[in-house]
Design a protein around this motif. Sequence first.
Motif, PDB file in Angstrom:
ATOM      1  N   UNK A   1      44.864  85.229  68.409  1.00  0.00           N
ATOM      2  CA  UNK A   1      46.011  85.117  69.170  1.00  0.00           C
ATOM      3  C   UNK A   1      45.806  86.048  70.408  1.00  0.00           C
ATOM      4  N   UNK A   2      46.337  85.640  71.677  1.00  0.00           N
ATOM      5  CA  UNK A   2      46.372  86.122  72.927  1.00  0.00           C
ATOM      6  C   UNK A   2      47.360  87.142  73.036  1.00  0.00           C
ATOM      7  N   UNK A   3      47.522  87.873  73.874  1.00  0.00           N
ATOM      8  CA  UNK A   3      48.653  88.959  74.258  1.00  0.00           C
ATOM      9  C   UNK A   3      49.750  88.147  74.438  1.00  0.00           C
ATOM     10  N   UNK A  36      57.907  77.145  59.779  1.00  0.00           N
ATOM     11  CA  UNK A  36      57.447  77.233  60.846  1.00  0.00           C
ATOM     12  C   UNK A  36      57.956  78.561  61.477  1.00  0.00           C
ATOM     13  N   UNK A  37      58.960  78.944  61.471  1.00  0.00           N
ATOM     14  CA  UNK A  37      59.721  80.418  62.283  1.00  0.00           C
ATOM     15  C   UNK A  37      58.894  81.290  61.632  1.00  0.00           C
ATOM     16  N   UNK A  38      58.640  81.344  60.509  1.00  0.00           N
ATOM     17  CA  UNK A  38      57.572  82.675  59.829  1.00  0.00           C
ATOM     18  C   UNK A  38      56.386  82.493  60.480  1.00  0.00           C
ATOM     19  N   UNK A  39      55.689  81.270  60.709  1.00  0.00           N
ATOM     20  CA  UNK A  39      54.200  81.193  61.360  1.00  0.00           C
ATOM     21  C   UNK A  39      54.336  81.769  62.590  1.00  0.00           C
ATOM     22  N   UNK A  40      55.385  81.214  63.389  1.00  0.00           N
ATOM     23  CA  UNK A  40      55.457  81.890  64.629  1.00  0.00           C
ATOM     24  C   UNK A  40      55.580  83.188  64.870  1.00  0.00           C
ATOM     25  N   UNK A  44      50.860  82.978  63.908  1.00  0.00           N
ATOM     26  CA  UNK A  44      49.590  81.925  63.343  1.00  0.00           C
ATOM     27  C   UNK A  44      49.817  80.841  64.137  1.00  0.00           C
ATOM     28  N   UNK A  45      50.965  80.351  64.738  1.00  0.00           N
ATOM     29  CA  UNK A  45      51.013  79.272  65.594  1.00  0.00           C
ATOM     30  C   UNK A  45      52.037  79.598  66.926  1.00  0.00           C
TER      31      UNK A  45
END
Length: 186
Positions: A1-3, A36-40, A44-45
């Motif tokens: 994951x980038x900054x 999806x909210x949790x992964x964001x 993770x996404x």
Amino acid sequence: MDLLEQRIALRLEALRRDRGLSLEDVAQTSGVSRATLSRIERGETSPTAGVLGKLCTAYGLTMSQLLLDVEEDAPSLIRRADAFRWHDPETGFARTSISPPQPGYQVELIWAELPAGARIEYDSPPVRGLEQHLLLLAGELKIDCAGKTYALAGQDCLRFHLTGASAFESTGTQTATYVLAIRRPA
């Protein structure tokens, strides 16, 4: 994951927590699944433009307000190299906040690039009644808003108030490049 993705994840989590909301609360309000909210939020996404649009509506913020930490002492001069740039991994849409929202200012400017053939859709405006002025710099763009469809080419300018669903589609053979001025309702 980038900054940049880390900043977005942290910003979304902070918005939710600052408002005392659970993931389930935001999922119900936004229509974005809890998973999806949790992964964001965990990075993770990356969220798409459509998902960010739904979250903007849920929080009552423009996309710029959602993505940026608003500083009290923002500089008057913002160099292009220092402007906040976000890229939608799904559509290729790139959005640069060339004059971000700040206290005391009602207008923000966005530089946008939508690749040929790409389409982004928003179920509802983040803030009802947002005034927008779009100047197409290059390419061709079809805009659906307020029950009407507009086809822009050359250096056409379209002004409108967002009151419902909208969609932007790059219909030509080259990237649609445009500047968008957004004024929040008083």
